[in-house]
Design an enzyme around this catalytic site. Structure first.
Site, PDB file in Angstrom:
ATOM      1  N   ASP A   1      41.449  38.781  31.933  1.00 17.02           N
ATOM      2  CA  ASP A   1      40.282  37.830  31.699  1.00 17.02           C
ATOM      3  C   ASP A   1      41.070  36.678  30.942  1.00 17.02           C
ATOM      4  O   ASP A   1      42.285  36.221  30.991  1.00 17.02           O
ATOM      5  CB  ASP A   1      39.402  38.483  30.797  1.00 17.02           C
TER       6      ASP A   1
ATOM      7  N   HIS B   1      42.744  34.128  32.769  1.00 19.13           N
ATOM      8  CA  HIS B   1      41.693  33.120  32.912  1.00 19.13           C
ATOM      9  C   HIS B   1      41.804  31.720  32.176  1.00 19.13           C
ATOM     10  O   HIS B   1      41.045  31.070  32.094  1.00 19.13           O
ATOM     11  CB  HIS B   1      40.162  33.862  32.770  1.00 19.13           C
TER      12      HIS B   1
END
Length: 415
Positions: free
Chosen positions: A236, A259
């Site tokens: 993430d 991310h």
């Protein structure tokens, strides 16, 4: 007479032995009440001397918490020693304030999180209301998340059950996390909440790129946070800067997989606080799905402002969407579009010397609200090229005016 003397001597010996035994018992009781005696100079508390077994299977929770209780109750600058070896624990709750001038956890071995989720009410290692905390060493905080990642339903359920975060600092001031590795968390690797003066330096954070919600370092409602010379590769956000974060300095970070380095998401909950004074410099993003990102929910619950944000000297190495502001963020389409996207204001954002390659044709994506356009966006010396073939690098921009100097034509969206 002789028999009586022998008897008297026997009684005397028995009395001496009884007194000695009673004294030893009192000494043990006192030690138990006051905590174990320090095992080294300056107050060192070695968890193996308190019963912890470095075999990776014995539950060492009690020994580690006993070390904390003794160190936190000591004066001076006590140190908790976690030596080489594998130490399995359940939830660890380290609560202050502590009596001393500062407390150090020296991590040379590996702390392993139990995969019995019943052992956790919320987080794994939670440190609360402690000043001048240091966690240093070359050891690992290993969440062993692989065994439970399949139980994460957050990709499908907006109000999912949260798995344990690995290392959480709540209401801590003047904290240093240095040299250690935090790996394979069940959820976030590190969460900083309502803290002042936290430095994360030379830390490695890692989990597979497809591991769900394994943010590297998340912060919220905190000030004066520095993340320096740290390597993060997760499933993430490498770093997520949440509402209420101010005076944040990120420098020398390598991100990927992950991310990207994100501000937000913003606006998910009611009464969130502003984000301001954020600096990201001298970082590298390698193969991340996003680069430098500001994201706010399309159905934001309350008004807030993200401002005074500066990005400088950032190298993109085949990262997707290297520069992105997204005011209609809606992960997995679980939110509604009936909210007010204009509740979040994004202004005074600077991108300087951002170079490298993009895995998406859109090197620059500034997707702002029609009711409240992004303000004060400046770009200088930005040159990012799409790494694919038969396509051109492009900038996609809505509801934003950009002041651009020295920007490659394909990255320009000045309107």
């Amino acid at each position: 007479m002789a028999l009586r003397n022998v008897a008297m001597r026997a009684l005397l010996l028995l009395a001496v032995v009884s007194v000695a035994y009673a004294a030893k018992g009192k000494e043990k009781k006192k030690e138990s009440a006051d905590g174990p005696a320090a095992s080294g100079p300056g107050g060192e508390y070695d968890i193996t001397k308190l019963g912890a077994k470095p075999d990776g299977t014995t539950d060492c929770t009690e020994a580690v918490e006993e070390a904390w209780a003794s160190a936190c109750g000591s004066t001076g600058n006590p140190t908790i020693i976690i030596p080489k070896g594998d130490f399995l624990t359940g939830a660890l709750n380290f609560t202050g304030p502590c009596k001393g001038d500062g407390l150090t956890i020296k991590l040379e071995g590996n702390l392993l999180a139990s995969n019995d989720l019943a052992k956790f009410k919320s987080n794994w290692i939670e440190i609360m209301r402690v000043k001048k905390l240091s966690i240093t060493g070359k050891g690992n905080i290993d969440g062993q998340g692989k065994a439970v990642w399949t139980k994460n339903s957050c990709q499908k359920n907006y109000n999912c059950k949260i798995l344990p975060n690995s290392l959480v600092l709540d209401f801590c001031d003047d904290a240093l996390i240095e040299g250690i590795s935090i790996i394979n968390s069940k959820f976030f690797h590190m969460n900083i909440f309502q803290c002042k003066g936290v430095t994360v330096k030379d830390v490695k954070v890692s989990a597979p790129g497809d591991s769900p919600n394994t943010d590297g370092i998340h912060m919220g409602d905190s000030s004066n946070v520095s993340i320096i010379d740290t390597t993060i590769g997760v499933g993430d956000d490498c770093i997520s800067i949440g509402p209420g974060s101010t005076q944040v300095n990120i420098s020398g970070v390598t991100c990927g997989p992950g991310h990207g380095i994100s501000i937000g998401s913003l606006g998910r909950y009611k009464d969130e606080k502003d984000v301001t004074d954020i600096t990201v410099k001298n970082c590298v993003l390698k193969g991340s799905t996003n680069g430098l990102r500001i994201k706010s929910y399309e159905d934001a619950k309350s008004p807030l402002v993200a401002s005074k944000i500066h990005y400088e000297n950032i190298e993109m190495d085949d990262s997707g969407y290297p520069i992105i502001i997204d005011q209609k963020y809606c992960p997995n389409k679980l939110c509604t579009s009936k909210g007010e996207a204009d509740r979040v204001t994004v202004k005074d954002v600077t991108f300087k010397n951002i170079t490298g390659t993009s895995s998406t044709p859109e090197a620059v994506s500034l997707l702002c609200s029609d009711k409240k356009p992004c303000e004060g966006v400046t770009m200088s010396d930005v040159k990012i090229e799409y790494s694919g073939k038969n396509n051109k690098t492009m900038a996609v921009c809505t509801h934003v005016k950009v002041t651009a100097t020295g920007v490659d034509k394909a990255n320009t969206c000045a309107a």
